[in-house]
Design a protein around this motif. Structure first.
Motif, PDB file in Angstrom:
ATOM      1  N   LEU A  16      -6.122  14.148  57.732  1.00 22.79           N
ATOM      2  CA  LEU A  16      -7.087  13.439  56.892  1.00 22.79           C
ATOM      3  C   LEU A  16      -7.207  11.980  57.335  1.00 22.79           C
ATOM      4  CD1 LEU A  16      -6.189  14.805  53.345  1.00 22.79           C
ATOM      5  CD2 LEU A  16      -8.152  15.399  54.751  1.00 22.79           C
ATOM      6  N   GLN A  66      -0.353  15.100  49.856  1.00 26.51           N
ATOM      7  CA  GLN A  66      -0.300  16.252  50.754  1.00 26.51           C
ATOM      8  C   GLN A  66       0.910  16.151  51.678  1.00 26.51           C
ATOM      9  OE1 GLN A  66      -2.403  18.988  50.759  1.00 26.51           O
ATOM     10  NE2 GLN A  66      -3.062  18.038  48.847  1.00 26.51           N
ATOM     11  N   PRO A 109      -9.761   8.767  45.037  1.00 22.15           N
ATOM     12  CA  PRO A 109      -9.401  10.191  45.109  1.00 22.15           C
ATOM     13  C   PRO A 109      -8.872  10.594  46.478  1.00 22.15           C
ATOM     14  CG  PRO A 109     -11.587   9.912  44.156  1.00 22.15           C
ATOM     15  CD  PRO A 109     -11.157   8.579  44.643  1.00 22.15           C
ATOM     16  N   LEU A 110      -9.514  10.085  47.545  1.00 25.38           N
ATOM     17  CA  LEU A 110      -9.095  10.485  48.884  1.00 25.38           C
ATOM     18  C   LEU A 110      -7.697   9.949  49.198  1.00 25.38           C
ATOM     19  CD1 LEU A 110     -10.039  12.070  51.285  1.00 25.38           C
ATOM     20  CD2 LEU A 110     -10.997   9.993  52.256  1.00 25.38           C
ATOM     21  N   ASN A 118      -1.875  13.432  57.902  1.00 26.69           N
ATOM     22  CA  ASN A 118      -2.214  12.813  59.185  1.00 26.69           C
ATOM     23  C   ASN A 118      -3.598  13.232  59.668  1.00 26.69           C
ATOM     24  OD1 ASN A 118      -0.045  11.193  59.558  1.00 26.69           O
ATOM     25  ND2 ASN A 118       1.160  12.720  60.687  1.00 26.69           N
ATOM     26  N   ILE A 142      -7.077  10.786  60.245  1.00 26.10           N
ATOM     27  CA  ILE A 142      -7.969  10.648  61.399  1.00 26.10           C
ATOM     28  C   ILE A 142      -9.417  10.507  60.941  1.00 26.10           C
ATOM     29  CG2 ILE A 142      -8.882  11.881  63.420  1.00 26.10           C
ATOM     30  CD1 ILE A 142      -6.043  12.967  63.815  1.00 26.10           C
ATOM     31  N   TYR A 195      -5.414   9.293  47.059  1.00 23.42           N
ATOM     32  CA  TYR A 195      -4.493  10.063  46.224  1.00 23.42           C
ATOM     33  C   TYR A 195      -4.198  11.422  46.866  1.00 23.42           C
ATOM     34  CZ  TYR A 195      -2.617  12.524  42.172  1.00 23.42           C
ATOM     35  OH  TYR A 195      -1.822  13.235  41.339  1.00 23.42           O
ATOM     36  N   LEU A 196      -5.272  12.079  47.342  1.00 23.23           N
ATOM     37  CA  LEU A 196      -5.095  13.382  47.982  1.00 23.23           C
ATOM     38  C   LEU A 196      -4.179  13.260  49.197  1.00 23.23           C
ATOM     39  CD1 LEU A 196      -6.173  16.381  47.901  1.00 23.23           C
ATOM     40  CD2 LEU A 196      -7.721  15.671  49.720  1.00 23.23           C
TER      41      LEU A 196
END
Lengths: 274, 421
Positions: B237, B229, B221-222, B235, B239, B224-225
Motif C-alpha cells: 500500500l 495491516q 482511513p488509508l 508495504n 508504494i 489507518y488501514l
C-alpha cells in the motif's frame, strides 16, 4: 478478519471502509496510470480511446531543439546542485551531531528552512539580489539556489542515519593512527552512505522537479525540463508532454526503487526486521 | 581522581587539576573548532544563497528609496520642517534645483510614479513642474514653482511630499491588509478599488483549510488501514502512496488536465453512469485546483499519520471493546487521541505547503483561484512593484514561520514522547 460475533452494522462498515480506502488508492494512482499510455497515441489528441500505437511523440521530444535543450539543462543543473548539496550537507550533519553550542537550534532551523519557505519567495528574493551581481540568467545562480533547496533533505537524512552511529568507531580509528580524513572516508562515510545517497536522491528529485525558482532566475538558455513543461501545459497541452511525463515518471519510479532498497539495507544493517 | 588528590600535597594537586582542566578545556575547544569547521561551509553557503536574499526581500517591503533618492536635499530640509506654515525659501530653492537636475531622467519618473501611487495626479504635477525648472534668471524659486503649478503654494502639497520623503514606509505592508494613509497621515481603510489583498489572503488561508480538510478525510482511513495491516500488505500500500509522491508535480498537473477535460475520462465515466447528460467543466476552475492540490498534498498527510499510527498498540482498543465500549465510541475515545499528534502534524504540514502553492493554481485555475504566491509573482514579473511583492511575501513568510514553529513544537514533543516510551 471480521470476528464471527460482529453485528451487521459492523460488517457493512468493515466493507465500506475497505471500499473507501480502495477509492483513495485509485485517486492516488489514476493520473499516473492514465497519462503514460496516451504518450503512445497515434493521433495528436490526449483522449481515450486511443487511435493507434506510435512512437512519434518520443521522436518529437528527442528531435525538438527546445525540448532537447531543456533536457540537457536539467541534466547539467540537477546533478551539480545535488553534488553540491551532498558535499555541504553531509559534513554539516556530522558536525551538528557532535557538538553543542548556543544558537544550535536556530542554526538547525535555518538549515532546514529552504524546505518550508514558499518557493515563490525564494524565487523572487534570489532574483532580487542575484540580478544586480549578474547571477540571474546564469547556470551558476540556478545551481546555487537548487543546491540550497536540496540541502535540508541531505542534512535531515544524514542526521537520522547518524542517530544509530557509534562514534567510538571514530575514536578507535584515530587511536589506531588514522588521520581524520582517512577516518572520515574509511569509517564514517561507508556507514552513513545510505543516508547520504537517499538525501541526495531527495535533493535531485527536488531540483529535477523545480519550476518556480527557475521561472524567475533562469534565462531562456537555462530553461529546464520542468520549465519547458510548464510553458507547454500553459500554451497547449500536447502528447509530447505526455511523453515527457512518462519519461519523468519512469525516472522517479527508479529513484523510489533505489530509495526503498537503501531503506531495506539500512534496516538489515541495524538488525531490524527481516 | 578525588582519591588521588587527597593523598597528594595540596599545592601539587591544585596545580595538576588546573593543568588537566586546561587540557580538557583545550581538547573541548579543539573539538568544537574541528566540528564547527564542518558546519561552517554550509552555514556560509545558505547565508549567501538563502538568508541574505530573503532578508533583502523582506527589507524591501518597508524600503522607500524613490523620493528620498531623487530629492535628497529637499527631503532633508522637509524632515526639519514643522509642517504647519508654508515651508521657507530654502526648501523651495532646494526643490527647484533638484527638480531641474533630475528633469528627464528615470529617477524623476520613478519618484513621480511612487508619489502617484499615493495620490493620483501627482505624476503629472511632478512632470509639469520639472519641465518648468530650473527657474529663469532673476525669478525666485518660490515664484517659479507656484507659477508652474499653484498647488505648490498649498502647505498640504508639501506635507504630502514630506510624508513620502522618508527612507522607510509602512505603506506596502498596510496596503497588503487593505489599509492606507489619509491626508493627515492617519491609517484608514483603503478605497474599494485598492482593497483586494485581504480577500487574497482570506482565499489563500481558506483554500489551504479546505485542501487540508479533504486530505485529512481521504488520508486518515488509508493511513489507518496501512497501520493495521501486516507489514507485507502495508508495504505494498505504501508504494501506492510513494509513487505519486515521487512523481513530478507537473506530470500530475498535466495528467489531471487530461483526466478532467471536457471529453476526458472522468466526464466520460460520469456520463456513462448517468450522473450528468452533458460534460461538466471540471478544470480551469476551483474544482480542478482542489482535486489536483489534494492529490499532490495527500501523501504529506498520510506519511506522518501512518508513522504515528504504526506505534499505537492494538491492545488498548481491544481492552475497550472487551470492556463493552461500542466500537465507534472506543475508536473516538481510545484510538483517535493517540493518533492526534500524527493528525495535527500532517494537517499543519499540508496547510503550510498549500499556502505557498503557485504552479497548481496558475495552471489549473481561473483568476478567481489565485493565491498570495500568484500576486507575489505578478508584482515581480508584470508591474515590477517590488514594494508590493515584498510586502505580500513578508506576510506569507511570517504566516509560514509561525505555523512551522507550531509544527516543530508538535513533532518535537512527539519525539520526546517516543523516547520516553
Amino acid at each position: 478478519m471480521i470476528p464471527a460475533y460482529a453485528t451487521p452494522l459492523e460488517r457493512v462498515w468493515y466493507y465500506a471502509f475497505r471500499v473507501l480506502c480502495g477509492l483513495v488508492l485509485v485517486f492516488l494512482m489514476l493520473p499516473i496510470l492514465v497519462i503514460a499510455p496516451l504518450s503512445f497515441n497515434a493521433d495528436s489528441f490526449l483522449l481515450y480511446p486511443m487511435s493507434g500505437f506510435s512512437l512519434r511523440w518520443y521522436e518529437e521530444f528527442l528531435t525538438s531543439a527546445a525540448w532537447r535543450q531543456s533536457f540537457m539543462n536539467s541534466l547539467i543543473v540537477s546533478p551539480i546542485a545535488t553534488l553540491l548539496a551532498m558535499a555541504l550537507g553531509t559534513p554539516a550533519a556530522v558536525g551538528l551531531a557532535r557538538i553543542d553550542f548556543p544558537g544550535k537550534a536556530l542554526l538547525t532551523a535555518i538549515l532546514i528552512s529552504p524546505m518550508v519557505v514558499p518557493v515563490v519567495i525564494v524565487g523572487v528574493a534570489t532574483y532580487l539580489v542575484f540580478a544586480p551581481i549578474g547571477l540571474s540568467g546564469s547556470y551558476i545562480g540556478l545551481i546555487l539556489v537548487h543546491a540550497a533547496l536540496g540541502v535540508p533533505f541531505v542534512v535531515t537524512t544524514v542526521t537520522a542515519t547518524l542517530q544509530g552511529f557509534d562514534f567510538n568507531l571514530v575514536r578507535a580509528a584515530s587511536s589506531l593512527g588514522a588521520n581524520p580524513l582517512t577516518t572520515f572516508f574509511k569509517v564514517t562515510l561507508p556507514i552513513v552512505a545510505p543516508g547520504v545517497i537517499s538525501g541526495g536522491l531527495f535533493a535531485f528529485g527536488t531540483s529535477f522537479d523545480e519550476v518556480v525558482v527557475t521561472l524567475f532566475l533562469a534565462g531562456p538558455e537555462q530553461s529546464t525540463l520542468p520549465r519547458q513543461m510548464f510553458a507547454g501545459i500553459r500554451e497547449n497541452i500536447s502528447p509530447t508532454i505526455a511523453a515527457v511525463a512518462t519519461i519523468m515518471t519512469v525516472l522517479s519510479t527508479l529513484m523510489l526503487i533505489t530509495l526503498e532498497g537503501l531503506r531495506r539495507r539500512g534496516e538489515r544493517m541495524r538488525g531490524e526486521g527481516k | 581522581m578525588s582519591k588521588l588528590s587527597a593523598t597528594m600535597p595540596a599545592a601539587l594537586a591544585s596545580e595538576n587539576t588546573v593543568s588537566l582542566k586546561r587540557q580538557l578545556g583545550r581538547a573541548e575547544r579543539m573539538k568544537k573548532l574541528k566540528y564547527g569547521a564542518l558546519i561552517a561551509p554550509l552555514a556560509i553557503f545558505l547565508l549567501l544563497t538563502f538568508v541574505w536574499p530573503i532578508s533583502a526581500l523582506l527589507k524591501r517591503s518597508v524600503d522607500n528609496p524613490e523620493v528620498i533618492g531623487a530629492l535628497p536635499a529637499t527631503s532633508a530640509l522637509l524632515s526639519d520642517w514643522n509642517g504647519e506654515n508654508a515651508p521657507d525659501a530654502l526648501v523651495f530653492a532646494a526643490f527647484a534645483r533638484e527638480m531641474g537636475e533630475i528633469k528627464g531622467t528615470p529617477v524623476l519618473a520613478g519618484a513621480a510614479k511612487r508619489l502617484n501611487m499615493e495620490q493620483p495626479g501627482f505624476r503629472s504635477l511632478m512632470m509639469k513642474t520639472a519641465r518648468a525648472m530650473p527657474p529663469a534668471e532673476g525669478v525666485s524659486p518660490r515664484d517659479a514653482l507656484i507659477e508652474a503649478d499653484e498647488r505648490w503654494a498649498d502647505p498640504a502639497t508639501w506635507r504630502f511630499l514630506a510624508r513620502n520623503a522618508t527612507p522607510y514606509t509602512g505603506r506596502y505592508l498596510l496596503a497588503s491588509v487593505d489599509r492606507t494613509y489619509d491626508e493627515q497621515g492617519q491609517i484608514v481603510r483603503a478605497g474599494d478599488d485598492q482593497a483586494i489583498y485581504v480577500d487574497v489572503l482570506k482565499r489563500t488561508f481558506g483554500m489551504s483549510a479546505i485542501v487540508t480538510a479533504f486530505c485529512l478525510l481521504l488520508g486518515f482511513p488509508l493511513a489507518y488501514l496501512m497501520a493495521t495491516q501486516p507489514p507485507k500488505i502495508a508495504n505494498t500500500l505504501m508504494i501506492f502512496v510513494l509513487l505519486p509522491f515521487w512523481t513530478s508535480v507537473l506530470v500530475r498537473v498535466a495528467a489531471w488536465i487530461v483526466l478532467l477535460q471536457t471529453q476526458g475520462l472522468v466526464n466520460q465515466a460520469l456520463m456513462a453512469l448517468g450522473v450528468t447528460d452533458h460534460p461538466l467543466q471540471l478544470v480551469f476552475n476551483s474544482t480542478g485546483v482542489y482535486i489536483a492540490m489534494v492529490h499532490i498534498l495527500l501523501p504529506f498527510m498520510i506519511l506522518p499519520m501512518y508513522s504515528v499510527m504504526k506505534g499505537i498498540s492494538p491492545t488498548y482498543m481491544r481492552a475497550a471493546l472487551s470492556l463493552g465500549c461500542p466500537p465507534f465510541k472506543s475508536f473516538w475515545k481510545i484510538y483517535f487521541p493517540q493518533a492526534l499528534p500524527g493528525v495535527s502534524a500532517g494537517a499543519l504540514l499540508v496547510f503550510i505547503l498549500c499556502m505557498g502553492y503557485y504552479i497548481t493554481p496558475a495552471l489549473l485555475g481561473s483568476p478567481k483561484e489565485q493565491m498570495a504566491s500568484y500576486f507575489v509573482a505578478f508584482y515581480t514579473n508584470q508591474t515590477i512593484n517590488w514594494g508590493m511583492a515584498a510586502a505580500l511575501s513578508a506576510i506569507l513568510f511570517v504566516a509560514t514561520l509561525i505555523l512551522y514553529m507550531v509544527y516543530t513544537r508538535l513533532t518535537g514533543q512527539q519525539d520526546a514522547a517516543s523516547k520516553a516510551r
